[in-house]
Design a protein around this motif. Structure first.
Motif, PDB file in Angstrom:
ATOM      1  N   UNK A 243      -0.556   1.478  10.290  1.00 46.26           N
ATOM      2  CA  UNK A 243      -1.339   1.997   9.240  1.00 46.26           C
ATOM      3  C   UNK A 243      -0.375   2.012   7.923  1.00 46.26           C
ATOM      4  N   UNK A 244       1.077   2.623   8.377  1.00 45.11           N
ATOM      5  CA  UNK A 244       1.974   2.862   7.040  1.00 45.11           C
ATOM      6  C   UNK A 244       2.139   1.691   7.622  1.00 45.11           C
ATOM      7  N   UNK A 245       2.447   1.648   7.804  1.00 50.03           N
ATOM      8  CA  UNK A 245       2.779  -0.504   8.194  1.00 50.03           C
ATOM      9  C   UNK A 245       2.727  -1.564   6.846  1.00 50.03           C
ATOM     10  N   UNK A 246       1.376  -1.391   6.925  1.00 52.72           N
ATOM     11  CA  UNK A 246       0.490  -1.894   6.315  1.00 52.72           C
ATOM     12  C   UNK A 246       0.585  -1.410   4.617  1.00 52.72           C
ATOM     13  N   UNK A 247       0.293  -0.325   4.874  1.00 52.34           N
ATOM     14  CA  UNK A 247       0.146   0.706   3.202  1.00 52.34           C
ATOM     15  C   UNK A 247       1.401  -0.198   2.738  1.00 52.34           C
ATOM     16  N   UNK A 248       2.543  -0.268   3.685  1.00 52.31           N
ATOM     17  CA  UNK A 248       3.709  -0.587   2.665  1.00 52.31           C
ATOM     18  C   UNK A 248       3.798  -1.600   2.288  1.00 52.31           C
TER      19      UNK A 248
ATOM     20  N   UNK B 173     -12.083  11.299  -7.913  1.00 54.10           N
ATOM     21  CA  UNK B 173     -10.847  10.503  -8.756  1.00 54.10           C
ATOM     22  C   UNK B 173      -9.487   9.733  -7.318  1.00 54.10           C
ATOM     23  N   UNK B 174      -8.953  11.208  -7.184  1.00 54.20           N
ATOM     24  CA  UNK B 174      -8.299  10.067  -5.643  1.00 54.20           C
ATOM     25  C   UNK B 174      -8.605   9.166  -5.267  1.00 54.20           C
TER      26      UNK B 174
ATOM     27  N   UNK C 230      -6.603   3.682  -4.874  1.00 49.59           N
ATOM     28  CA  UNK C 230      -6.708   2.460  -4.645  1.00 49.59           C
ATOM     29  C   UNK C 230      -6.669   1.502  -5.410  1.00 49.59           C
ATOM     30  N   UNK C 231      -6.909   1.859  -6.329  1.00 55.07           N
ATOM     31  CA  UNK C 231      -6.631   0.313  -7.413  1.00 55.07           C
ATOM     32  C   UNK C 231      -5.619   0.478  -8.623  1.00 55.07           C
ATOM     33  N   UNK C 232      -4.859   1.375  -7.658  1.00 58.67           N
ATOM     34  CA  UNK C 232      -4.114   1.277  -9.109  1.00 58.67           C
ATOM     35  C   UNK C 232      -2.624   1.546  -8.022  1.00 58.67           C
TER      36      UNK C 232
ATOM     37  N   UNK D 213      -3.748  11.993   1.264  1.00 61.63           N
ATOM     38  CA  UNK D 213      -3.659  11.168   3.206  1.00 61.63           C
ATOM     39  C   UNK D 213      -5.148  10.744   3.431  1.00 61.63           C
ATOM     40  N   UNK D 214      -6.189  10.872   3.507  1.00 64.15           N
ATOM     41  CA  UNK D 214      -7.260  10.540   4.287  1.00 64.15           C
ATOM     42  C   UNK D 214      -7.541   9.609   3.462  1.00 64.15           C
ATOM     43  N   UNK D 215      -7.466   9.109   2.027  1.00 66.46           N
ATOM     44  CA  UNK D 215      -7.654   7.542   1.361  1.00 66.46           C
ATOM     45  C   UNK D 215      -6.671   7.047   1.194  1.00 66.46           C
TER      46      UNK D 215
END
Length: 298
Positions: free
Chosen positions: A19-24, A116-117, A122-124, A145-147
């Motif tokens: 997950x962390x790898x895909x986020x980055x 708001x988070x 997610x879009x910004x 963290x959850x989002x």
């Protein structure tokens, strides 16, 4: 049992690493390949929340690029100014929504609130630096963290869709004025603390500082609101005026909150309908963003 726990921990670790790898990776790809380009003839960047999203029609004002979006606190406006102006050097003016309502205490939640988070981060996210993420994380660790995993898909959507995901003028033909007047409670908007909402002031000043450092003119624009709301929110006006004059002396403060007395130009108590936006935008085109009333109570 020990083997099961060990295997579960290993599996959890692998999933988290993935997950962390895909986020980055998606953050890097979107940040690098997003098309930040705007028309070279557009030198005015319009940012803020739904007030300017509904009020300023950039089809009428050809030199303006409106990227205001509903529910956006100054944190997200700051990200847009910093990242977009930095990549479009023709931008020499930023028009920022600056209203009595921006000093309402509930605006704290526009940075740290869970909703708001969930819907803004997610879009910004591709505009974030590590420091931006850290500041948001400190404000609401659980929600951030959850989002965070959802940004993987949404970053790619933003990359595909471009600027429309980040904001733009809304042509509104809705008519919810009567309904909004019935639900309207002025106490919800009135500031009782005599100080700006937490976070809002921080990122408002970051926008101001960025513009000053880059020789960009900052215009603080209070767009038209319904006469009833304008009357009630005079309570916030002294704070609104003093904060600008004391902390942003180089910015231009323009107040159009009472521009319309005829309520037929409003879609609800705080937003213009399409007819109102066309008239207001035509006025701005004719007089320029530097004209208007800027009187303040002392």
């Amino acid at each position: 049992m020990k083997k099961f726990i060990k295997n579960s921990v290993i599996l959890f670790g692998i999933v988290m690493l993935l997950v962390v790898s895909l986020v980055l990776i998606t953050h890097f790809v979107t940040r690098q390949f997003f098309d930040y380009t705007i028309d070279q003839n557009k030198n005015i960047l319009v940012v803020g929340n739904s007030h300017l999203e509904y009020a300023i029609d950039d089809d009428i004002i050809p030199q303006a690029f409106n990227i205001a979006q509903s529910g956006s606190g100054y944190f997200y406006s700051y990200l847009k100014v910093r990242e977009i102006a930095n990549r479009n050097k023709q931008i020499d003016t930023v028009v920022l929504g600056y209203s009595y309502e921006d000093f309402s205490e509930y605006r704290v939640n526009w940075f740290a609130g869970e909703d708001k988070i969930k819907f803004k981060m997610r879009d910004h996210f591709f505009l974030f630096t590590s420091n931006d993420y850290w500041e948001l994380l400190k404000s609401n660790p659980r929600s951030v963290i959850t989002n965070t995993p959802q940004v993987i898909v949404h970053s790619l959507k933003v990359l595909y869709k471009g600027y429309p995901y980040l904001g733009g003028h809304v042509h509104s033909d809705r008519s919810k004025l009567e309904e909004s007047l019935k639900r309207y409670d002025p106490n919800y908007y009135i500031n009782t603390t005599a100080k700006p909402p937490k976070y809002q002031d921080t990122y408002l000043l970051k926008i101001y500082d960025y513009c000053n450092r880059n020789n960009i003119k900052l215009i603080l624009l209070n767009s038209p609101i319904h006469p009833k709301m304008d009357e009630d929110l005079q309570t916030n006006k002294e704070l609104y005026c003093d904060f600008a004059s004391q902390n942003m002396p180089e910015a231009t403060l323009i107040n159009y909150s009472n521009y319309f007395q005829d309520e037929t130009y409003f879609s609800d108590i705080s937003h213009l309908n399409d007819n109102g936006a066309q008239i207001f935008s035509t006025h701005l085109k004719q007089v320029g963003f530097y004209s208007g009333t800027a009187e303040c109570l002392k």
